[in-house]
Design a protein around this motif. Structure first.
Motif, PDB file in Angstrom:
ATOM      1  N   PRO A 168      -5.187   9.709  -6.198  1.00  0.00           N
ATOM      2  CA  PRO A 168      -6.230   8.383  -5.678  1.00  0.00           C
ATOM      3  C   PRO A 168      -5.914   8.008  -4.367  1.00  0.00           C
ATOM      4  N   GLN A 173      -6.537   3.020  -9.239  1.00  0.00           N
ATOM      5  CA  GLN A 173      -7.325   4.025  -9.618  1.00  0.00           C
ATOM      6  C   GLN A 173      -6.542   5.085 -10.398  1.00  0.00           C
ATOM      7  N   ALA A 194     -14.352   5.567  -3.981  1.00  0.00           N
ATOM      8  CA  ALA A 194     -14.134   5.739  -5.465  1.00  0.00           C
ATOM      9  C   ALA A 194     -15.335   6.236  -6.322  1.00  0.00           C
TER      10      ALA A 194
END
Length: 561
Positions: A168, A173, A194
């Motif tokens: 990520p 995340q 994201a």
């Protein structure tokens, strides 16, 4: 349908008159047989960073993940990977070697509007690549990067590789990753915003990368990935996500397990090219049965496969919805039941209300979507690209199966209200006969719970020790409630008391407990506290302890005479 919110359920239980759930009352929390306070755990060794490391002293360790491999515990954190020798003196906890991997892109990161503390290299992936190398991937100031390191020396081998879709951008995340058949399977987000959640296969010798469909809420809807593991011809992914089939009820989280074929080469040039042709997912249900089912839907942790009552199973930790009263439960799922669920009916929305219903079997094309080329019903198909367009088009629009995987025994193994449990480790071979199962559960308030589950069958003709000293009919015993988080000795940010990692080291009879700011080495039992009191030793029901005259209560030997 999801279960009732916990506040409503508790209110219904308190109403006068015949209770709604009289046949299946909400279980009371178990009372711990022993409470271990900070005064007793203060002496346990802790690691909070390298001596003289000013950055760690100011910001904390920023633990990310652990990996136990070949007698070494590897710990990934901010800008560092540490290697601890598991054979070192149990009274110490300090790495025998480490590497420092700092970002060179901090200025650009700050220009993107990120805080300075975020513009470090948070090492989020640490997985064995083969017997002698590790793959490590870091956020690298929101420009993820991967490197290969030697297990023995932590020296870099080869060139840097892009971390996009393998790691990520943000340390907050989720990410799960593992190597299977020489390929890296990763599940995370593939973009800076994201918005592109992905299950991705890459670094495959002679094969192009493969991924889930992009920006499809039917495939993935704001997922938080928890675990990935190979089993049979498939790789399974465990995660929680916003339910698309319960959209009318608002933003409801549900637990899922998805799978893809290990030999999947993607669809044809017309349908699902370079996309998974075998991707399917189904709901995992961990619920209290009764007239009105109460479900724990927020998946937090999943163990690797374990032998449970002689069958392969995974144990999973669940919580309540974020806007409800805190509560947690542990459920076990037999992998045979998981496999069977993937043979069930497909789901699709029908009618103006958009209710999701089963797809009639006569509308499902053959070979059945989700099966693996060259196996079973698709034995006559050489590669996944040779599936008929009808099968691939159906798989593209119907990744979700109707129904859910039910837990082993039909109910949770353990429940807890009033707090959220965050991590799970399990020992299915505890005790001198290796037939006891012990759960270790980390909580958001810094405690660790040690739970003894119902005994598995002992060897024929051999009485299990201490069986007459327990609670008759009890399915689980809360052996210990251990306070470990000490803010004076474990520097961290908001939420620093939350247990972020548990790693069980059975041969050393110890548990490594990770917080954001430190790592703690915890022995599995505290037998000496019972001293020479036989009754106290036996009543504790701790499978790691035994009464051994004339020495008193001590660690249970491998085999009791």
């Amino acid at each position: 349908m999801p279960g009732l919110p916990l506040p409503l359920l508790l209110l219904l239980l308190l109403l006068p008159g015949p209770p709604l759930l009289s046949a299946q009352p909400f279980p009371r929390d178990l009372v711990p047989r022993s409470t271990v306070g900070l005064a007793a755990t203060a002496a346990y060794p802790r690691f909070g960073g390298l001596r003289g490391d000013n950055a760690t002293a100011q910001l904390g360790l920023d633990f990310q993940r652990m990996l136990r491999l070949n007698g070494t515990l590897f710990v990934a954190a901010r800008d560092h990977i540490y290697a601890f020798d598991l054979g070192q003196d149990k009274g110490t906890l300090y790495p025998e070697r480490h590497l420092t991997w700092e970002t060179r892109d901090r200025a650009n990161c700050a220009m993107r509007g990120r805080l300075q503390d975020e513009c470090h290299n948070y090492i989020r992936v640490l997985v064995p690549r083969d017997a002698r190398t590790l793959l490590a991937c870091g956020t690298n100031a929101f420009s993820p990067l991967c490197r290969t390191y030697k297990v023995s020396s932590l020296e870099q081998e080869g060139e840097d590789v892009s971390g996009q879709a393998r790691c990520p951008f943000d340390a907050q995340q989720s990410i799960v990753a593992l190597f299977v058949d020489g390929s890296l399977y990763s599940a995370t987000v593939a973009d800076f915003q994201a918005s592109d959640a992905v299950i991705y296969r890459s670094l495959s010798p002679g094969r192009p990368p493969l991924r889930t469909l992009k920006y499809s809420s039917r495939w993935l809807q704001e997922p938080h990935f928890v675990q990935a593991l190979p089993y049979g011809p498939f790789v399974y992914f465990f995660f929680r996500e916003v339910s698309v089939e319960l959209r009318a009820m608002g933003k409801v989280l549900v637990a899922r397990v998805a799978r893809v074929c290990r030999n999947d080469g993607g669809g044809s040039a017309r349908v699902l090219e370079r996309r998974w042709s075998s991707f399917l997912k189904v709901r995992l249900l961990c619920a209290l049965p009764g007239d009105s089912v109460f479900a724990f839907d927020v998946l937090e942790a999943v163990t690797p496969p374990r032998a449970l009552r002689g069958r392969a199973a995974v144990l999973a930790l669940f919580g309540t919805q974020p806007n409800s009263i805190p509560g947690s439960a542990v459920c076990a799922f037999y992998l045979a039941d998981v496999e069977r669920a993937f043979e069930g009916p497909f789901a699709e929305p029908r009618g103006a209300a958009g209710a999701w219903t089963p797809v009639p079997e006569e509308r499902v094309p053959q070979p059945r979507p989700g099966c693996c080329a060259g196996m079973g019903a698709a034995a006559g198909i050489s590669t996944s690209g040779d599936f008929p367009d009808e099968t691939l088009a159906f798989a593209k629009e119907h990744p979700l199966l109707h129904g859910a995987v039910e837990p082993a025994g039909g109910r949770p193994l353990f429940t807890r209200t009033g707090t959220r449990l965050t991590r799970l480790a399990v020992d299915t071979g505890a005790g001198p006969w290796r037939n006891r199962t012990v759960l270790f559960l980390g909580a958001e308030d810094g405690r660790v719970l040690k739970v003894l589950l119902a005994a598995q069958q002992p060897p024929a003709g051999t009485p299990a020790p201490g069986e007459s000293h327990g609670d008759p009919g009890s399915e689980a015993l809360l052996l210990e409630e251990i306070s470990l988080y000490d803010p004076k000795r474990c520097r961290g940010r908001r939420g620093a008391s939350r247990v972020l990692g548990l790693e069980l080291h059975g041969p050393g009879r110890e548990l490594f407990v990770a917080f954001a700011g430190c790592l703690v080495r915890l022995p599995l039992a505290r037998c000496a506290q019972h001293g020479a009191c036989r009754r106290s030793c036996l009543a504790a029901r701790d499978p790691y302890c035994a009464w051994l005259p004339p020495d008193g209560c001590g660690p249970a030997p491998e085999h009791l005479p």
